[in-house]
Design a protein around this motif. Structure first.
Motif, PDB file in Angstrom:
ATOM      1  N   GLY A 459      45.610 -10.214  27.032  1.00 41.33           N
ATOM      2  CA  GLY A 459      46.661  -9.303  26.581  1.00 41.33           C
ATOM      3  C   GLY A 459      46.515  -9.078  25.088  1.00 41.33           C
ATOM      4  N   GLY A 460      46.900  -7.897  24.628  1.00 38.87           N
ATOM      5  CA  GLY A 460      46.772  -7.607  23.202  1.00 38.87           C
ATOM      6  C   GLY A 460      47.828  -6.637  22.731  1.00 38.87           C
ATOM      7  N   GLY A 461      48.215  -6.794  21.479  1.00 38.56           N
ATOM      8  CA  GLY A 461      49.173  -5.881  20.870  1.00 38.56           C
ATOM      9  C   GLY A 461      48.960  -5.816  19.375  1.00 38.56           C
ATOM     10  N   SER A 462      49.089  -4.622  18.801  1.00 37.32           N
ATOM     11  CA  SER A 462      48.824  -4.406  17.385  1.00 37.32           C
ATOM     12  C   SER A 462      49.972  -3.615  16.776  1.00 37.32           C
ATOM     13  N   VAL A 463      50.566  -4.125  15.686  1.00 40.93           N
ATOM     14  CA  VAL A 463      51.782  -3.562  15.093  1.00 40.93           C
ATOM     15  C   VAL A 463      51.573  -3.287  13.604  1.00 40.93           C
ATOM     16  N   ASP A 464      52.100  -2.184  13.142  1.00 36.01           N
ATOM     17  CA  ASP A 464      52.062  -1.822  11.719  1.00 36.01           C
ATOM     18  C   ASP A 464      53.206  -2.541  10.995  1.00 36.01           C
ATOM     19  N   PRO A 465      52.915  -3.461  10.058  1.00 41.19           N
ATOM     20  CA  PRO A 465      53.984  -4.204   9.367  1.00 41.19           C
ATOM     21  C   PRO A 465      54.926  -3.308   8.556  1.00 41.19           C
ATOM     22  N   ILE A 470      53.962   0.327  17.139  1.00 40.10           N
ATOM     23  CA  ILE A 470      52.931  -0.305  17.957  1.00 40.10           C
ATOM     24  C   ILE A 470      51.726   0.627  17.981  1.00 40.10           C
ATOM     25  N   LYS A 471      50.635   0.183  17.401  1.00 36.40           N
ATOM     26  CA  LYS A 471      49.462   1.034  17.267  1.00 36.40           C
ATOM     27  C   LYS A 471      48.527   0.954  18.475  1.00 36.40           C
ATOM     28  N   ALA A 472      48.446  -0.198  19.096  1.00 37.77           N
ATOM     29  CA  ALA A 472      47.538  -0.349  20.235  1.00 37.77           C
ATOM     30  C   ALA A 472      47.999  -1.507  21.099  1.00 37.77           C
ATOM     31  N   ILE A 473      47.693  -1.422  22.386  1.00 35.84           N
ATOM     32  CA  ILE A 473      47.941  -2.541  23.298  1.00 35.84           C
ATOM     33  C   ILE A 473      46.761  -2.673  24.249  1.00 35.84           C
ATOM     34  N   TYR A 474      46.626  -3.845  24.822  1.00 32.99           N
ATOM     35  CA  TYR A 474      45.718  -4.050  25.940  1.00 32.99           C
ATOM     36  C   TYR A 474      46.562  -4.664  27.046  1.00 32.99           C
ATOM     37  N   GLY A 475      46.757  -3.892  28.127  1.00 33.40           N
ATOM     38  CA  GLY A 475      47.635  -4.343  29.200  1.00 33.40           C
ATOM     39  C   GLY A 475      46.923  -4.959  30.376  1.00 33.40           C
ATOM     40  N   GLY A 476      45.609  -4.820  30.439  1.00 33.70           N
ATOM     41  CA  GLY A 476      44.860  -5.336  31.568  1.00 33.70           C
ATOM     42  C   GLY A 476      43.635  -4.483  31.809  1.00 33.70           C
ATOM     43  N   LYS A 477      42.910  -4.810  32.868  1.00 33.15           N
ATOM     44  CA  LYS A 477      41.649  -4.131  33.128  1.00 33.15           C
ATOM     45  C   LYS A 477      41.846  -2.662  33.473  1.00 33.15           C
ATOM     46  N   ASP A 478      42.846  -2.355  34.318  1.00 32.54           N
ATOM     47  CA  ASP A 478      43.094  -0.980  34.740  1.00 32.54           C
ATOM     48  C   ASP A 478      44.507  -0.916  35.313  1.00 32.54           C
ATOM     49  N   ALA A 479      45.287   0.046  34.828  1.00 36.12           N
ATOM     50  CA  ALA A 479      46.690   0.136  35.254  1.00 36.12           C
ATOM     51  C   ALA A 479      46.825   0.500  36.718  1.00 36.12           C
ATOM     52  N   VAL A 629      52.799 -10.522  23.601  1.00 35.80           N
ATOM     53  CA  VAL A 629      51.897 -10.387  22.462  1.00 35.80           C
ATOM     54  C   VAL A 629      52.443  -9.360  21.463  1.00 35.80           C
ATOM     55  N   ILE A 630      53.162  -8.371  21.962  1.00 29.02           N
ATOM     56  CA  ILE A 630      53.761  -7.386  21.053  1.00 29.02           C
ATOM     57  C   ILE A 630      54.803  -8.054  20.172  1.00 29.02           C
ATOM     58  N   ARG A 631      55.612  -8.912  20.766  1.00 30.82           N
ATOM     59  CA  ARG A 631      56.639  -9.627  19.993  1.00 30.82           C
ATOM     60  C   ARG A 631      56.004 -10.552  18.958  1.00 30.82           C
ATOM     61  N   MET A 632      54.943 -11.241  19.352  1.00 25.94           N
ATOM     62  CA  MET A 632      54.291 -12.139  18.412  1.00 25.94           C
ATOM     63  C   MET A 632      53.627 -11.362  17.279  1.00 25.94           C
ATOM     64  N   SER A 726      49.013  -6.141  12.052  1.00 30.99           N
ATOM     65  CA  SER A 726      49.220  -7.450  12.674  1.00 30.99           C
ATOM     66  C   SER A 726      48.870  -7.352  14.153  1.00 30.99           C
ATOM     67  N   THR A 727      48.070  -8.305  14.643  1.00 27.54           N
ATOM     68  CA  THR A 727      47.579  -8.240  16.021  1.00 27.54           C
ATOM     69  C   THR A 727      47.658  -9.605  16.683  1.00 27.54           C
ATOM     70  N   ALA A 728      48.022  -9.609  17.954  1.00 24.66           N
ATOM     71  CA  ALA A 728      48.074 -10.844  18.743  1.00 24.66           C
ATOM     72  C   ALA A 728      47.208 -10.674  19.983  1.00 24.66           C
ATOM     73  N   ILE A 729      46.468 -11.725  20.338  1.00 20.63           N
ATOM     74  CA  ILE A 729      45.614 -11.732  21.523  1.00 20.63           C
ATOM     75  C   ILE A 729      45.954 -12.978  22.347  1.00 20.63           C
ATOM     76  N   SER A 730      46.158 -12.789  23.634  1.00 21.83           N
ATOM     77  CA  SER A 730      46.431 -13.915  24.527  1.00 21.83           C
ATOM     78  C   SER A 730      45.380 -13.977  25.621  1.00 21.83           C
ATOM     79  N   MET A 731      45.197 -15.165  26.184  1.00 19.08           N
ATOM     80  CA  MET A 731      44.252 -15.368  27.286  1.00 19.08           C
ATOM     81  C   MET A 731      44.836 -16.423  28.217  1.00 19.08           C
ATOM     82  N   TYR A 732      44.719 -16.165  29.520  1.00 22.46           N
ATOM     83  CA  TYR A 732      45.237 -17.109  30.516  1.00 22.46           C
ATOM     84  C   TYR A 732      44.632 -16.752  31.869  1.00 22.46           C
ATOM     85  N   ARG A 733      44.864 -17.606  32.843  1.00 22.59           N
ATOM     86  CA  ARG A 733      44.439 -17.337  34.214  1.00 22.59           C
ATOM     87  C   ARG A 733      45.675 -17.280  35.097  1.00 22.59           C
ATOM     88  N   LEU A 734      45.854 -16.133  35.775  1.00 24.55           N
ATOM     89  CA  LEU A 734      47.030 -15.947  36.626  1.00 24.55           C
ATOM     90  C   LEU A 734      46.682 -14.961  37.721  1.00 24.55           C
TER      91      LEU A 734
END
Length: 912
Positions: A459-465, A470-479, A629-632, A726-734
């Motif tokens: 997961g990814g999210g990028s925010v302009d301080p 919110i400038k960009a997100i990564y929500g998954g492989k394909d919506a 990730v957007i909140r972080m 500011s950007t946050a990246i998360s990784m997990y298995r679910l």
């Protein structure tokens, strides 16, 4: 009565004229008895003379009104305003020449009545007012009916979709509305569909005038009894509302709807009204019109629908969000679930078929035939919404629905006709998607490691301080394949990326004084410097702020571990953040108060919702919470903006029919003092330059960030920022199949061929690759210089080092007294230097990098080039101190290499 009493006495003089005047002026009061009375016979009264004192004359005098008093020639007085008085010395009452009282048009208050009766209106008055009021209403209604013109079908009813725009106002996608609307003729609409709608919505449709008072009354009565019923509105009313009027729920719109309905009912045929209603109505899933609904739910044309399918589609007209078996969690997560929607749809479908049978619109054979619910096809994603576009659209859609003040609902938005301008930067979205795909394709191989590399999510999210955009997100492989938006809350704990909030709370609110009790004002607390010394040992026994051992509800003590079970000894908070040691920050959180830590996190931008963990336990300080990730990214953006917090947002403006109906306004709040925020940034900058975050370095730019790893390796994070992004990246298995019950996070040991996934591995690599591209061409901006703050305090059992006194031999005894004073103590420097004297309070390099004793076992070894790397100490130093037996991350002396070659987030740590 005697003749004497009835005889009218004649006046002494004046004759008949005098008699008439006396009669007209008399008030009823007689003169003095000196007046002579004739004793003529009764027959004389019939000689044509007017009697003076007769009853008729008295009545006439009373009707004319009473007069004033008048005098007489004889010296007497009388009342009256007449010309002459009667002769004689007595007094008399006359009526004078007053005019009679005129009658009023509205006799209220009532004349001639007294007391309460004077104010009670007569039945004539009440009846007149009622008739007049009803006449006025009828006149106004007729005038309104004549003045209201039948409007054309509005653009909103004909709109095909919503249009979403990138931040540069170029079109992203046109979707979300009735993109597949196709108007069909009345003859193409199945009779079964028309019958189902009439039985369910408006039984009197074929003969009413557009308004059905009986239907409204019946609906109210059945609602009062708690039974199911058709709506009070007729089909004509709903057609007018959906196609010709705005959706504003106002009194004026209701009146307008009434008159237009009457006009439409009179001027348009029932066939046109029915066809218009079924072609305009919204059926859910982006389908407006019966043809679109038939294609969407059953994959066939409307003409091919059977009575059972028609009954289901008629069910959707009551509210697709709550009757679509696929569910509508974006509308109502609790009530619009797939299970509840299916149950509601089946009950209403059965009820409609029964009503059709009762009304004679469905044969008994067909009624008995259709016993199985016609389950529609599964919900399919629009092909246009593939890749990241679907996540972007859904994020913007949810934001607008949650923040607009025009009452725009999900169903209104689904009908289409809106222009939605977003904050998303097309270029940055592509760069983030490529960065994730590059790492995934290179390292994750489900075929090679099916038990390790399946269900891997990023997961990814990028925010302009500066704005919160919110400038960009990564929500998954394909919506269209992975339906959960990974940029939103997923339940993945953030781990050690939560520690900056602990440090911010310590500097903003301060450490509590054990002697002052639990209720301490902030002014009584001691503000904490990043150079404060805390115990970094593994399995540290955590204490409350007053020194008592902390125990859980079972009475068990808390022993905080560090990742890899490494002990750091006495270490500065700055160094503890650099190597991501857990125990110092858990104890710091207890000293400051976990409630203050939570307050700091919320001030930065996190929400006190289901993603915020229990703050009453020590592990709260090392990231058991699971914000998105957007909140972080937004919370870290607060540090990048020197303590100014701006809420992340994804929509700048929304238009409807060319008019702006929503405009975002940036609200800036002061979360922290700028000195606090800048010190947090300085500590996190050190993490990237010398600590676990070194994989995120971008040459030539200031970068601050923090790694995070959770217990059992269930998730890994990297959150960082430059002054501009500011950007946050998360990784997990679910498991991404939302239909599977009991979904849970899976351990990542061995994932991607790594022994363990840390925040410094794949997440930091993705962050670096994306940010390096995103910042290309951007102006190089440095972080503000951190100013000194707080006091150097000691916690977790760490104590302030005491200087070793210098040795001065005592003077030799003398038997002879001497006048020479004894020698003063030697001023020779001690062989053990005082660290507080050798290093300044804000001398970062001295305190952290050169082997001083204040940092305990940070020196790492005897050689600056030792394999301990960043995790074992910065410069190595020449020798370790007595506290250096646990230095570095390997064996005593720091000669053993740490796991992952010093680059892994080996101190990301378990949250407890």
């Amino acid at each position: 009565m005697s003749e004497h009493r009835r005889k009218t006495p004649q006046p002494q003089d004046g004759g008949r004229a005098a008699t008439r005047r006396a009669t007209q002026q008399s008030s009823g009061r007689r003169g003095a008895p000196s007046r002579s009375v004739s004793a003529e016979s009764p027959s004389d009264a019939h000689d044509g003379d007017t009697p003076y004192g007769g009853r008729a004359a008295a009545r006439r005098a009373a009707q004319r009104g009473s007069g004033g008093r008048g005098g007489s020639d004889g010296g007497g007085r009388r009342r009256g305003g007449g010309d002459d008085g009667a002769e004689g010395p007595g007094r008399g009452r006359g009526r004078g020449n007053q005019r009679p009282v005129k009658k009023r048009f509205i006799d209220y208050p009532r004349a001639g009545k007294h007391g309460v009766r004077r104010w009670v209106p007569s039945w004539r008055l009440v009846s007149s007012l009622c008739i007049g009021f009803l006449g006025l209403l009828m006149g106004l209604a007729g005038l309104a009916y004549a003045m209201v013109a039948k409007p054309e079908v509005n653009d909103a009813a004909k709109a095909e979709n919503n249009v979403y725009y990138w931040s540069d106002n170029t079109q992203m996608v046109a979707t979300g509305g009735a993109a597949n609307r196709q108007v069909i003729a009345y003859e193409q609409i199945p009779e079964a569909m028309r019958n189902a709608v009439i039985s369910a919505e408006n039984k009197s449709f074929e003969h009413d005038k557009g308004i059905d008072p009986m239907g409204i009354g019946r609906a109210v009565w059945n609602m009062a009894k708690g039974g199911q019923t058709q709506g009070g509105s007729t089909i004509t009313q709903q057609y007018v509302k959906n196609s010709r009027l705005s959706q504003d729920q106002t009194l004026s719109r209701k009146f307008e709807e009434l008159f237009i309905t009457l006009k439409v009912g009179k001027q348009e045929s029932k066939k046109d009204v029915m066809a218009g209603y079924l072609n305009v109505s919204y059926y859910g899933r982006g389908a407006s019109g019966i043809q679109a609904a038939a294609r969407t739910y059953y994959g066939k044309d409307a003409t091919d629908l059977d009575p059972s399918e028609c009954a289901f589609l008629a069910t959707l007209l009551k509210g697709a969000s709550y009757y679509d078996p696929a569910g509508a969690p974006d509308v109502d997560q609790e009530q619009a679930t797939a299970a509840k929607n299916t149950d509601r749809a089946k009950k209403r479908w059965r009820w409609i078929l029964d009503e059709e049978f009762k009304d004679g619109r469905l044969s008994k054979a067909d009624h008995d035939k259709y016993q199985k619910f016609p389950m529609p096809k599964p919900l399919k994603k629009d092909a246009q919404l593939g890749g990241q576009t679907g996540y972007l659209v859904e994020l913007a859609r949810k934001y607008f629905l949650a923040n607009n003040d025009r009452g725009v609902t999900a169903e209104m938005l689904n009908r289409g006709g809106y222009e939605i301008h977003t904050t998303f930067d097309k270029k940055k979205v592509g760069q983030l998607n490529k960065a994730v795909k590059r790492v995934y394709d290179k390292n994750i191989d489900p075929k090679k490691r099916p038990d390790k590399d399946t269900h891997v999510q990023f997961g990814g999210g990028s925010v302009d301080p500066e704005t919160g955009a919110i400038k960009a997100i990564y929500g998954g492989k394909d919506a269209t394949q992975h339906y959960t938006n990974n940029s939103d809350a997923t339940g993945a704990a953030v781990g050690s990326t939560f520690k900056p909030f602990v440090l911010a709370a310590a500097m903003e609110y301060g450490k509590r004084d054990p002697e002052l009790g639990a209720d301490q004002d902030d002014s009584e607390r001691e503000k904490v410097s990043p150079l404060s010394i805390y115990n970094g040992d593994n399995k540290l026994k955590i204490k409350k702020y007053n020194g008592d051992i902390w125990t859980n509800e079972k009475g068990e003590e808390w022993l905080q571990t560090n990742d890899g079970n490494h002990s750091e000894g006495n270490v500065t908070l700055r160094k503890a953040m650099q190597v991501s040691a857990n125990s110092p920050y858990v104890q710091l959180g207890m000293d400051v108060g976990t409630d203050k830590v939570k307050k700091a996190a919320m001030a930065a931008g996190l929400k006190d919702d289901r993603q915020m963990a229990n703050s009453n336990v020590p592990s709260f300080s090392i990231g058991t919470s699971s914000p998105s990730v957007i909140r972080m990214a937004g919370a870290y953006a607060t540090f990048a903006a020197s303590g100014q917090q701006r809420e992340p947002f994804s929509v700048t403006q929304v238009k409807k029919l060319g008019k702006v109906i929503y405009q975002h306004e940036t609200v800036t709040k002061r979360a922290f003092d700028n000195v606090v925020a800048d010190n947090v940034t300085d500590v996190l900058k050190n993490v990237v330059e010398k600590g676990t975050g070194t994989p995120a370095k971008i040459p030539g730019r200031d970068v601050a960030g923090k790694t995070g790893t959770t217990d059992d390796n269930l998730s890994a994070w990297f959150v960082g920022y430059t002054p501009q992004l500011s950007t946050a990246i998360s990784m997990y298995r679910l498991d991404d199949n939302e239909k599977h019950k009991g979904r849970k996070f899976e351990k990542m040991y061995g994932t991607g061929g790594e022994e363990k996934i840390h925040g410094a591995s794949f997440p930091a690599q993705i962050w670096h690759d994306y940010m390096a591209e995103a910042m290309k061409g951007q102006k190089v901006v440095d972080f503000p210089k951190a100013e000194p703050i707080g006091e150097k305090v000691y916690g977790g059992g760490a104590s302030s080092p005491k200087p070793t006194p210098s040795y001065t031999p005592p003077p030799s005894p003398s038997t002879t007294p001497s006048d020479t004073p004894p020698p003063s103590p030697s001023s020779t420097p001690s062989s053990t230097p005082d660290p507080t004297e050798s290093c300044g309070t804000w001398d970062w390099d001295c305190q952290n990098d050169n082997g001083g004793t204040s940092d305990g076992g940070e020196n790492g070894g005897t050689d600056p080039t030792t394999t301990g790397g960043d995790n074992g100490g910065d410069d190595g130093g020449t020798t370790g101190t007595s506290d250096g037996t646990t230095a570095g991350n390997g064996d005593p002396g720091g000669t053993s290499p740490p796991p992952d070659g010093g680059n892994g987030d080996i101190f990301g740590g378990p949250p407890g």
